[in-house]
Design a protein around this motif. Structure first.
Motif, mmCIF file in Angstrom:
data_model
loop_
_atom_site.group_PDB
_atom_site.id
_atom_site.type_symbol
_atom_site.label_atom_id
_atom_site.label_comp_id
_atom_site.label_asym_id
_atom_site.label_seq_id
_atom_site.Cartn_x
_atom_site.Cartn_y
_atom_site.Cartn_z
ATOM 1 N N GLY A 1 81.236 121.648 -62.996
ATOM 2 C CA GLY A 1 81.177 122.213 -61.752
ATOM 3 C C GLY A 1 82.046 123.649 -61.413
ATOM 4 N N GLY A 2 82.912 123.918 -62.467
ATOM 5 C CA GLY A 2 83.610 125.058 -62.349
ATOM 6 C C GLY A 2 82.898 126.345 -62.545
ATOM 7 N N LEU A 3 83.788 127.674 -62.609
ATOM 8 C CA LEU A 3 83.039 128.849 -62.878
ATOM 9 C C LEU A 3 82.587 128.979 -64.457
ATOM 10 C CD1 LEU A 3 85.772 130.912 -61.162
ATOM 11 C CD2 LEU A 3 83.732 130.235 -60.158
ATOM 12 N N LEU A 4 83.344 128.540 -65.566
ATOM 13 C CA LEU A 4 82.949 128.622 -66.811
ATOM 14 C C LEU A 4 83.079 127.520 -67.588
ATOM 15 C CD1 LEU A 4 84.789 131.994 -67.556
ATOM 16 C CD2 LEU A 4 82.265 131.784 -67.196
ATOM 17 N N PRO A 5 81.924 126.341 -67.332
ATOM 18 C CA PRO A 5 82.187 125.352 -67.893
ATOM 19 C C PRO A 5 82.411 124.927 -69.234
ATOM 20 C CG PRO A 5 80.616 125.068 -66.348
ATOM 21 C CD PRO A 5 80.821 126.623 -66.538
ATOM 22 N N LEU A 6 83.261 124.318 -69.870
ATOM 23 C CA LEU A 6 83.538 123.984 -71.533
ATOM 24 C C LEU A 6 82.402 123.046 -71.736
ATOM 25 C CD1 LEU A 6 87.018 124.261 -71.990
ATOM 26 C CD2 LEU A 6 85.315 126.190 -72.145
ATOM 27 N N SER A 7 81.928 122.993 -72.843
ATOM 28 C CA SER A 7 80.936 121.892 -73.490
ATOM 29 C C SER A 7 81.402 121.516 -75.194
ATOM 30 C CB SER A 7 79.699 122.127 -73.536
ATOM 31 O OG SER A 7 79.327 123.361 -74.215
ATOM 32 N N ALA A 8 81.440 122.497 -75.899
ATOM 33 C CA ALA A 8 81.487 122.297 -77.171
ATOM 34 C C ALA A 8 83.020 121.770 -77.612
ATOM 35 C CB ALA A 8 81.291 123.505 -78.050
ATOM 36 N N SER A 9 83.988 122.358 -76.745
ATOM 37 C CA SER A 9 85.510 121.578 -77.250
ATOM 38 C C SER A 9 85.971 120.786 -76.331
ATOM 39 C CB SER A 9 86.302 122.958 -77.149
ATOM 40 O OG SER A 9 86.155 123.831 -76.040
ATOM 41 N N GLU A 10 85.036 120.134 -75.494
ATOM 42 C CA GLU A 10 85.702 119.320 -74.556
ATOM 43 C C GLU A 10 86.327 117.926 -75.447
ATOM 44 O OE1 GLU A 10 84.164 116.597 -70.722
ATOM 45 O OE2 GLU A 10 83.037 117.985 -71.475
ATOM 46 N N GLU A 11 85.837 117.426 -76.382
ATOM 47 C CA GLU A 11 86.535 116.285 -77.216
ATOM 48 C C GLU A 11 87.709 116.800 -77.808
ATOM 49 O OE1 GLU A 11 85.417 113.279 -80.816
ATOM 50 O OE2 GLU A 11 83.964 114.647 -79.818
ATOM 51 N N PHE A 12 87.757 117.898 -78.535
ATOM 52 C CA PHE A 12 89.300 118.227 -78.809
ATOM 53 C C PHE A 12 90.307 118.495 -77.910
ATOM 54 C CE2 PHE A 12 91.984 121.680 -80.062
ATOM 55 C CZ PHE A 12 92.365 121.503 -81.463
ATOM 56 N N VAL A 13 89.749 119.112 -76.654
ATOM 57 C CA VAL A 13 90.813 119.121 -75.491
ATOM 58 C C VAL A 13 91.304 117.926 -75.032
ATOM 59 C CG1 VAL A 13 91.099 119.971 -73.047
ATOM 60 C CG2 VAL A 13 89.891 121.273 -74.909
ATOM 61 N N ALA A 14 90.293 116.935 -75.043
ATOM 62 C CA ALA A 14 90.921 115.395 -74.379
ATOM 63 C C ALA A 14 91.595 115.059 -75.536
ATOM 64 C CB ALA A 14 89.462 114.726 -74.477
ATOM 65 N N THR A 15 91.630 115.073 -77.059
ATOM 66 C CA THR A 15 92.422 114.601 -77.984
ATOM 67 C C THR A 15 94.008 115.331 -77.874
ATOM 68 O OG1 THR A 15 90.495 113.869 -79.365
ATOM 69 C CG2 THR A 15 92.937 114.180 -80.237
ATOM 70 N N GLY A 16 93.840 116.666 -77.505
ATOM 71 C CA GLY A 16 95.046 117.662 -77.413
ATOM 72 C C GLY A 16 95.757 117.200 -76.369
ATOM 73 N N ALA A 17 95.052 116.747 -75.211
ATOM 74 C CA ALA A 17 95.732 116.191 -73.934
ATOM 75 C C ALA A 17 96.876 114.933 -74.330
ATOM 76 C CB ALA A 17 94.882 115.971 -72.883
ATOM 77 N N GLU A 18 96.128 113.985 -74.880
ATOM 78 C CA GLU A 18 96.852 112.798 -75.107
ATOM 79 C C GLU A 18 98.059 112.978 -75.845
ATOM 80 O OE1 GLU A 18 94.166 110.078 -77.085
ATOM 81 O OE2 GLU A 18 92.746 110.266 -74.968
ATOM 82 N N ILE A 19 97.839 114.013 -77.068
ATOM 83 C CA ILE A 19 98.893 114.440 -78.110
ATOM 84 C C ILE A 19 100.007 115.047 -77.045
ATOM 85 C CG2 ILE A 19 99.701 116.009 -79.770
ATOM 86 C CD1 ILE A 19 96.886 115.413 -81.113
ATOM 87 N N GLY A 20 99.640 115.808 -76.209
ATOM 88 C CA GLY A 20 100.557 116.648 -75.135
ATOM 89 C C GLY A 20 101.541 115.474 -74.339
ATOM 90 N N VAL A 21 101.069 114.326 -74.040
ATOM 91 C CA VAL A 21 101.727 113.542 -73.259
ATOM 92 C C VAL A 21 102.681 112.625 -74.173
ATOM 93 C CG1 VAL A 21 101.621 111.293 -71.870
ATOM 94 C CG2 VAL A 21 99.915 113.085 -71.537
ATOM 95 N N VAL A 22 102.299 112.574 -75.421
ATOM 96 C CA VAL A 22 102.899 111.875 -76.513
ATOM 97 C C VAL A 22 104.245 112.724 -76.870
ATOM 98 C CG1 VAL A 22 103.199 111.230 -78.934
ATOM 99 C CG2 VAL A 22 100.982 110.246 -77.256
ATOM 100 N N LEU A 23 104.003 114.042 -76.764
ATOM 101 C CA LEU A 23 105.074 115.006 -77.202
ATOM 102 C C LEU A 23 106.096 115.089 -76.188
ATOM 103 C CD1 LEU A 23 103.145 117.640 -79.414
ATOM 104 C CD2 LEU A 23 104.540 115.706 -80.262
ATOM 105 N N LEU A 24 105.573 115.182 -75.020
ATOM 106 C CA LEU A 24 106.513 115.409 -73.823
ATOM 107 C C LEU A 24 107.676 114.140 -73.661
ATOM 108 C CD1 LEU A 24 103.930 116.544 -71.025
ATOM 109 C CD2 LEU A 24 106.103 117.862 -71.924
#
Length: 451
Positions: free
Chosen positions: A45-68
């Protein structure tokens, strides 16, 4: 072609994050709100929706919380953690009462029933450890005197999730008393076992991890953290709690080396986490629930500030530090989204998911602003009230200047401890108690404690 698309999307996102970070740094505020708004622009629903890299970003987000949370743990030793938890458990009880009850009441007023009340209570109760860790680092407050109080409350909340999440999962699944009790027992046993190992064998673990070669140290620490976080998550304990306990188990040269090596990775994946939060939010779902979300956010922002102020006052922190502690706790984030996601998956109430998303988005954007501006805003308000009441004077009768303007009478009394409370240090303007005694800087041990 798919790989090329992923690279283009990820490269665009990371480049935009770098530019947003520069803008935030130029004007001296946390980049987190800009990261979130960027995520909304790239999401569904945003201006430039992502599709191909959404799964990678989701995994990266979980790693981000763990590292914080790992980096937060590196600021503590196991003994420090236990000492602070013993000292601050009353603050944890106050935190629960002030912040969980408004969510439960809101769900009942909306007619959503008792299970939804338990869900929304969790959403409003738990502050975002990931957001707050990033904000404290951005603002250079890791060495402030109030920071151990903030971290103690966050740890109490994270450990409480080891009890709350199994109970909530059983309620949502309609599980019986026996099944729910078994899940809860496993979660508590896991958290207790990891904490025991950190306390008893922390030095052994540090010697095992420590190495002169930065590459080997990085690989061992990162691998151990992700392994423990994954096991904790599998056993119904938060991955964040597991990562935090790994951090406190490390000490000495291992902790210092890990902090230096992991800081760039933490910053990268933390930014990805905030972008992913925006990506997972459909902007069109927000307007219908915006008013109740705003009301609930306003109430629970005030109760979080009150929680932090009370806990810091109880710990003997001076007035400015109390307000900073309260403002730092306002942000909600990863746990609130996890809780709401469980409820949405169970399908107990269609309006719960959008309300929780709007609520968290409001506070995760305003939280960093509250952390930065609560203390100066209160001081300016006190000065304005003092002027209007005619109590402004060159010298204060007791306690020294308040917010750079000396005050007497009612306004000054409001900013000073009640009769019988601890006597706090004089706060000379413009220096605060932390400027007079800054303590260790970011990346070092907290509150004068060294590894």
């Amino acid at each position: 072609m798919h790989t090329a698309t992923v690279f283009i999307e990820l490269g665009s996102v990371i480049l935009v994050l770098g530019l947003l970070g520069r803008i935030a740094g130029r004007y001296g505020f946390s980049p987190i709100p800009l990261y979130l708004l960027g995520g909304l622009a790239f999401g569904t629903g945003g201006l430039l929706p992502l599709s191909a890299s959404e799964e990678f970003v989701a995994t990266g987000a979980e790693i981000g919380v763990v590292l914080l949370l790992l980096m937060l743990g590196l600021e503590y030793t196991a003994a420090d953690l236990v000492t602070n938890l013993k000292a601050q458990y009353p603050a944890g009880a106050v935190d629960f009462l002030l912040n969980a009850i408004p969510g439960a009441i809101a769900a009942l007023l909306l007619g959503w029933g008792p299970v939804a009340a338990v869900v929304l209570a969790g959403v409003t109760w738990i502050s975002s450890s990931g957001v707050i860790a990033k904000v404290l680092g951005d603002l250079g407050r890791l060495g402030n005197r109030e920071t151990p109080v903030i971290l103690s409350i966050l740890v109490l909340e994270d450990l409480a999730m080891a009890v709350y999440l199994p109970i909530l999962t059983a309620l949502l699944a309609g599980a019986g008393l026996v099944a729910g009790s078994v899940t809860l027992a496993i979660a508590l046993a896991t958290a207790g076992a990891v904490l025991f190992v950190a306390l008893r064998y922390g030095r052994v673990i540090s010697r095992f991890v420590s190495h002169d070669d930065p590459e080997k140290l990085l690989l061992v620490v990162l691998g151990l953290t992700l392994l423990v976080a994954g096991i904790a998550q599998q056993l119904q304990v938060s991955a964040a709690v597991g990562a935090f306990l790994v951090g406190i188990a490390l000490s000495g040269e291992a902790a210092e080396g890990a902090h230096t090596l992991l800081s760039p990775l933490r910053d990268l994946f933390a930014a990805v986490f905030f972008v992913f939060f925006g990506l997972s939010t459909d902007p069109t779902s927000i307007p219908p629930v915006l008013l109740p979300a705003l009301l609930l956010a306003a109430v629970t922002a005030v109760t979080k500030v009150a929680t932090g102020y009370w806990a810091a006052r109880r710990a003997g922190i001076a007035t400015r530090g109390r307000w900073r502690a309260g403002g730092a706790l306002v942000s909600r984030g990863e746990f609130s989204i996890v809780i709401a996601g469980l409820a949405v998956t169970a399908g107990i109430e269609p309006g719960l998911g959008p309300l929780a998303t709007a609520y968290v988005l409001i506070l995760v954007v305003t939280g960093p602003l509250a952390a930065r501006y609560t203390q100066p805003a209160v001081e300016r308000l006190g000065a304005v009230v003092a002027r209007r009441r005619g109590t402004w004077a060159p010298e204060a009768r007791a306690g020294g200047p308040v917010g750079g303007v000396t005050a007497t009478g009612t306004a000054a009394a409001a900013m000073l401890p009640a009769q019988g409370a601890e006597v706090e240090p004089v706060e000379d303007s413009p220096a605060s108690e932390d400027a007079l005694d800054p303590g260790p800087g970011p990346g070092q041990a907290l509150d004068g404690l060294s590894r």
